[in-house]
Enzyme design. Structure first.
Site, short mmCIF file in Angstrom:
data_model
loop_
_atom_site.label_atom_id
_atom_site.label_comp_id
_atom_site.label_asym_id
_atom_site.label_seq_id
_atom_site.Cartn_x
_atom_site.Cartn_y
_atom_site.Cartn_z
CG ASP A 75 -26.74 -14.39 26.73
OD1 ASP A 75 -27.10 -15.39 26.10
OD2 ASP A 75 -25.63 -14.29 27.28
CG ASP A 123 -22.29 -12.78 28.26
OD1 ASP A 123 -22.58 -13.20 27.12
OD2 ASP A 123 -22.25 -13.51 29.27
CG ASP A 125 -24.57 -11.84 23.07
OD1 ASP A 125 -25.40 -12.58 22.51
OD2 ASP A 125 -23.99 -12.15 24.12
#
Length: 905
Positions: free
Chosen positions: A335, A639, A643
Site C-alpha cells: 500500500d 492498513d 486491504d
C-alpha cells in the site's frame, strides 16, 4: 410507504440524483414513519454484519494433529515407549502438544478479522423519523432512513447524500485515499471508482468536518463494508511455502524410512535367517535412528527466535511460519499511504512570480530548508509573506508532544501549510497576536476556497485566501514580485507552473492576499470576487519515507519485485512510485483498466506493471491471486479494511500497527509496529536467515540420523554385532538434538544474504546437491562408528568398550560436523567462523560433559552398558571427528572453486 425499498445490489446509487435515490427508497426528506421503519427492519434485518461460521473448539483442536511431522513424532513416541524409554516418550509427546497448542491458539484468524470489521460499525445514529430527530442504535437503521451527519461522526450505513455543507470524510480505511474526501450531492458516472463517488458516504468511514444529510441505501451485509467482510470470509488462506516444503519432505522421509525398515526386516529374515523377534528390535533401533524426532521442536525454536528478533525490529509476528515466509517472497505488494509514505502531507515546492523553491524535510516536524536550483535560499520578504498567508488562512493546529513528535489537529493539507510557515522561521503565536482574525469564509466545495480577514494594531486590514488554483486565478488581477511590488497577473505563467506541479503528482493550492479597509470587520463573498494579488502556488504531497526508498532498493537487489497498489489517484501514485524507484519507465494501471483484462491477460501484463492506482478491495485480491497463479510468493501490506481480503489471501499479510485498522491487523500474519516499509526489508532479511538456519539444522540432523541408520543396516546385512544398541541410538539422538542441533537456531545471518535471488517457490527443502551432502556425511559418520567398533573388537576389547567407542565416535563426528554446518558453503577455517556463535561453543561444551557422564557415570554405565575409555581410545575418537571435519571442508572448497551450486561464491 408500503413498497419495499431497493438494497445496495440493485442500484448504482452514485449514478442517481438525490431525488431519484429518495424515490427508489420510497422515502422523503422528512424520513420514514416509525411503523414503516419497524416493518423494514423485519424485512431487511438489523444493520450489522452476520457472524461467520466457526468450527467448534474440539474440532479445531483435533485438526491440529493433522500434520505429517506430528505423525512421525507420534511414531517415534510409540517406538520409545515400546523400548521402555518413558522419559524420551514424554519429551516427544510434550513437543507434539506444544505444536498442537500453538496451532490451536493461532487458529481463527479470519473470524477475528471479521469481528474487527463488525466493530467498525457505528453504535449510534441520528435519524429523522416522522419529521423529528431521534438518536437510535445504528443496528436499527433501515433502507430509506434519513441520517444526519456532523463532524466526528462515524457513518452508520451506506448513504446517498442529499445535502452537504463543507463535508470532508476520512475514507482511507475503505479506499486508501490519503486525505479526507470532499463530498457533494452531484451524481457521478455509474462506473466511477469507489474513491470517486463523491455523493456517497460509506459505513465505517469518519466525518472529519462539516455536516450532511443522506438517505440510507444499504445496511448490514449489503454495505461496502459488509461486502468486504463477505469477501474476507470466502478467501482461502494459503499454506506457507515452508509448511508445504516440510510436509513434502516429511512425507518422503516417512516413506523412505518405512521402506528401509521393511526391506531390512525382510532381508534379515530371508537372507540371513535372523530370528523375527530379534529382527523386530533391530528394525525398531533402525527406525529410532532414522527419524529426526527433534525436527518439529527445533523448527519451532528457530521460528520462535526469529519472532523475537523481528519484534526487536518492530515487526510483530502473529503466526510462526510467517517468519520464514517473508524470507521466501518474490513479490511485495505494498500500500502507498502510511507504508511507503509518512501519511503526513508536506509542502515540497513553492512557486512565486519570480522563483521556484524546493522545500526539504518531510512530515509535520518543522525541520527543513528552502532551495533554489540546488542552492540554499534564506527566507526573504517574499517568502515570509507567503508563509504568513499559509499560517493565517488556516484552521489547523500543530503541537509537539512529550516524546518530541509533532501532532496535527485538523486537515492534513492545512497542517502542511503550518509546517511551511514554521520552516520559514515564523512564530505562530506572535503572528496571531500581531494580525488577529476578524472574520472568515470557511472552505466549502461550492466555492472551493477559504478566506480570512485580519487587522494589525495600527488599523490596517488584510485578507488572505487559499484555494484551488483555477478558482483563485479567476479572482486575481495581479501578482506579487520579489521586491514586493505589484505587477499584472501573468496567467499563462501560472497555468504552466500548475501543470508542471500536477504532473509531479503534487496536490495544488494557490495563496493570495488583498488589502482591506481598516473599518471592515466582516468578510463577504463580494470582498474576494476580484482584485486579489496572487502570492504563490504550493505543491503538497504525502512524501515517501527516506528509509522506504533505501528498503525498496534493497529488496530489488535481492531479486524481489516491489509493486505499489493504492486507492489514490494515478498521477500521485506514479509520482510517489518514481521517487521510490517503483515503476520507473513503466506504465501505471488503474482499477478501471484492470477490470478490462481477463485472468490470462492479467497474468501476461503483470510483469510489466509495478504501480496500480484507484484499486478497490476486489482489485487488490485479484492481483494477489494472479501473482500467486504465476508462481510468485506474495507479501501484501496494508492498513485499511479494504486491504483485509488481500492480506488474508497473500502468502504473508503485513498490516500497519500504528494507523492500521483492527480488521487489517487480524487478517495479517505480521504487524509492523512502526508502519514502515523498511521494517519489511529487515524482516525479509531475517526470514532468509531463518530459512538458512532451518536448512543448516536439517543438513545437520539428517546425516547424524542417517549415519546411525547405516550402522544398524550394516550390522544386519553383514551379520555382525550391533555397534549401537537401540538405547544408545536414542541417547545420541537426545544429546545431539537437544544440544548440538539447537545451537544452529542462534546462527547470525550470512554475508550477502540480500544479494541472492529469492528461492524458487517450488524448490524442495533438500535439493539434489544437498541430498548428496546428506549421503556423504552419513557415510562418513557411519564409517567412523563402524571402523572404530571393529577396530576395538580386533584389539581384543570387550563389546561394551567397543560400543562405547562407537557412540563417542558418532557424537564426536557430529560435534565437528556442527562447525562445518555454521556455513552452508563458506569456509569455517577462521577465528570468527569457529568462535562467532557462542551458542555453538556452549552446546559443544554441554555435549562433551554429557558424553563424559555417559562414559564414566555409574548410573549411566548401568543404563547404557557403557565403560570408561583410555587416552588412546579418546585420541582415535578425536581423530575420527577431525577427518570428517577436513573432508567436509574440502567438499565445500571444491563447490566454491568450481561453482557447483548457485549460492557458492
Amino acid at each position: 410507504m408500503g413498497n419495499s425499498p431497493s438494497q445496495h445490489s440493485d442500484h448504482a446509487w452514485h449514478g442517481l440524483t438525490a431525488q431519484q435515490a429518495l424515490e427508489a427508497q420510497h422515502s422523503n426528506a422528512s424520513g420514514l414513519s416509525q411503523g414503516e421503519a419497524e416493518r423494514r427492519l423485519q424485512s431487511h434485518g438489523a444493520n450489522r454484519l452476520p457472524p461467520p461460521q466457526r468450527r467448534g473448539p474440539l474440532l479445531r483442536l483435533l485438526y491440529q494433529f493433522h500434520n505429517v511431522l506430528l505423525y512421525l513424532m507420534l511414531v517415534a513416541a510409540i517406538i520409545t515407549a515400546l523400548l521402555g524409554h518413558w522419559v524420551d516418550t514424554s519429551v516427544i509427546l510434550a513437543a507434539v502438544l506444544i505444536n498442537v497448542i500453538i496451532g490451536f491458539i493461532q487458529e481463527g484468524k479470519a473470524e477475528n478479522a471479521l469481528d474487527a470489521i463488525r466493530n467498525m460499525l457505528s453504535p449510534q445514529a441520528m435519524v429523522l423519523r416522522d419529521g423529528e430527530r431521534h438518536e437510535i442504535d445504528a443496528e436499527y437503521l433501515v433502507p430509506g432512513d434519513i441520517v444526519l451527519l456532523v463532524s466526528g461522526d462515524k457513518v452508520p450505513a451506506d448513504l446517498r447524500l442529499l445535502s452537504v455543507k463543507n463535508l470532508l470524510v476520512e475514507e482511507a480505511a475503505l479506499t486508501g485515499e490519503s486525505v479526507p474526501v470532499e463530498k457533494s450531492v452531484a451524481h457521478c458516472q455509474v462506473d466511477a471508482a469507489l474513491g470517486d463517488r463523491r455523493c456517497m458516504a460509506y459505513s465505517g468511514t469518519l466525518v472529519s468536518s462539516g455536516q450532511a444529510t443522506g438517505v440510507v441505501v444499504a445496511t448490514g451485509a449489503d454495505t461496502e463494508l459488509g461486502r468486504i467482510g463477505a469477501m474476507l470470509q470466502q478467501v482461502q488462506a494459503l499454506s506457507t511455502p515452508l509448511l508445504r516444503q516440510i510436509e513434502q519432505f516429511s512425507r518422503w522421509l516417512a516413506v523412505i524410512i518405512l521402506i528401509l525398515a521393511f526391506a531390512t526386516f525382510v532381508l534379515g529374515i530371508l537372507w540371513n535367517g535372523q530370528d523375527p523377534g530379534d529382527m523386530f528390535m533391530m528394525v525398531v533401533a533402525l527406525t529410532a535412528a532414522a527419524i529426526p524426532e527433534g525436527l518439529p521442536a527445533i523448527m519451532t525454536v528457530i521460528l520462535a527466535l526469529g519472532v523475537q528478533r523481528m519484534a526487536g525490529h518492530n515487526a510483530i509476528v502473529r503466526r510462526l511460519p510467517a517468519v520464514e515466509t517473508l524470507g521466501s517472497v518474490t513479490v511485495i505488494c505494498s500500500d502507498k499511504t502510511g507504508t511507503l509514505t509518512r501519511n503526513e502531507m508536506t509542502v515540497q515546492r513553492v512557486v512565486s512570480a519570480s522563483r521556484v523553491l524546493d522545500v526539504s524535510g518531510v512530515g509535520y516536524a518543522p525541520e527543513g530548508a528552502f532551495h533554489q536550483d540546488g542552492a540554499l535560499h534564506e527566507p526573504d520578504a517574499e517568502l515570509l509573506e507567503i508563509a504568513r498567508a499559509a499560517q493565517l488562512c488556516n484552521d489547523a493546529r500543530l503541537h509537539q508532544n512529550d516524546a518530541g513528535h509533532w501532532r496535527l489537529h485538523g486537515d492534513p493539507t492545512e497542517g502542511a501549510l503550518l509546517t511551511l510557515a514554521l520552516k520559514s522561521g515564523l512564530d505562530i503565536q506572535t503572528l496571531q497576536a500581531q494580525l488577529p482574525r476578524s472574520d472568515a469564509i470557511p472552505f466549502e466545495s461550492e466555492h472551493r476556497f477559504m478566506a480570512t480577514l485580519h487587522h494589525d494594531h495600527t488599523g490596517h486590514g488584510l485578507i488572505y485566501l487559499k484555494g484551488a488554483p483555477e478558482r483563485v486565478l479567476e479572482m486575481c488581477t495581479s501578482q506579487r514580485s520579489a521586491d514586493g511590488s505589484i505587477a499584472p497577473l501573468d496567467t499563462d505563467y501560472w497555468r504552466r507552473q500548475a501543470t508542471d506541479l500536477a504532473a509531479r503528482g503534487l496536490r495544488l493550492l494557490a495563496l493570495a492576499s488583498k488589502a482591506a479597509p481598516a473599518e471592515q470587520r466582516t468578510l463577504n463573498f463580494a470582498d474576494v470576487e476580484d482584485g486579489l494579488t496572487l502570492l504563490a502556488l504550493v505543491g503538497i504531497i504525502d512524501p515517501p519515507r527516506a528509509e522506504a526508498i533505501a528498503a525498496v532498493a534493497e529488496c530489488q537487489r535481492a531479486g524481489i519485485r516491489v509493486k505499489m497498489i493504492t486507492g489514490d489517484h494515478a498521477e500521485t501514485a506514479r509520482a510517489i512510485g518514481a521517487q521510490l524507484g517503483i515503476g520507473v519507465g513503466l506504465p501505471a494501471m488503474t482499477g478501471a483498466e484492470l477490470e478490462l483484462l481477463d485472468d490470462r491477460r492479467l497474468r501476461e501484463v503483470l510483469p510489466g506493471v509495478e504501480v496500480f492506482a484507484r484499486a478497490s478491495p476486489e482489485h487488490k485480491l485479484r492481483l494477489v491471486k494472479a501473482m500467486q497463479d504465476s508462481g510468485q510468493v506474495v507479501a501484501m501490506t496494508g492498513d485499511g479494511v479494504n486491504d483485509a481480503p488481500a492480506l488474508k489471501r497473500a502468502d504473508v499479510g503485513v498490516a500497519m500497527g500504528l494507523k492500521g485498522t483492527e480488521a487489517a491487523k487480524e487478517a495479517a500474519e505480521v504487524v509492523l509496529a512502526d508502519d514502515n516499509f523498511a521494517t519489511i526489508a529487515g524482516a525479509v532479511r531475517e526470514g532468509r536467515a531463518i530459512y538458512d538456519n532451518l536448512k543448516k539444522f536439517i543438513l545437520f540432523a539428517l546425516p547424524t540420523n542417517g549415519g546411525q541408520a547405516l550402522i544398524v543396516i550394516f550390522a544386519i546385512l553383514f551379520q555382525v554385532l550391533l555397534p549401537l544398541t537401540p538405547a544408545q541410538v536414542l541417547w545420541i539422538n537426545m544429546v545431539t538434538s537437544s544440544t548440538l542441533g539447537l545451537a544452529l537456531a542462534f546462527e547470525p545471518s550470512e554475508r550477502g544474504l540480500m544479494n541472492r535471488a529469492p528461492r524458487a517457490p517450488n524448490e524442495p527443502l533438500l535439493s539434489g546437491f544437498f541430498v548428496w551432502r546428506v549421503v556423504m556425511i552419513s557415510v562418513l559418520i557411519a564409517g567412523a562408528g563402524i571402523a572404530l567398533f571393529l577396530w576395538e573388537l580386533q584389539l581384543g576389547n570387550d563389546l561394551s568398550s567397543a560400543r562405547t567407542v562407537a557412540v563417542n565416535a558418532v557424537v564426536m563426528c557430529e560435534i565437528f560436523y556442527l562447525l562445518n554446518c555454521r556455513s552452508l558453503f563458506g569456509s569455517v577455517l577462521s577465528r570468527e567462523a569457529l568462535l562467532g556463535n557462542r551458542a555453538v561453543l556452549v552446546t559443544i561444551a554441554l555435549c562433551l560433559v554429557l558424553q563424559a557422564l555417559f562414559t564414566y557415570a555409574p548410573p549411566l554405565q548401568n543404563l547404557f552398558n557403557s565403560v570408561g575409555l583410555s587416552l588412546e581410545q579418546w585420541l582415535r575418537v578425536l581423530l575420527a571427528g577431525l577427518v570428517l571435519f577436513s573432508l567436509a571442508e574440502l567438499e565445500k572448497w571444491l563447490v566454491r572453486r568450481y561453482r557447483l551450486h548457485p549460492q557458492a561464491v
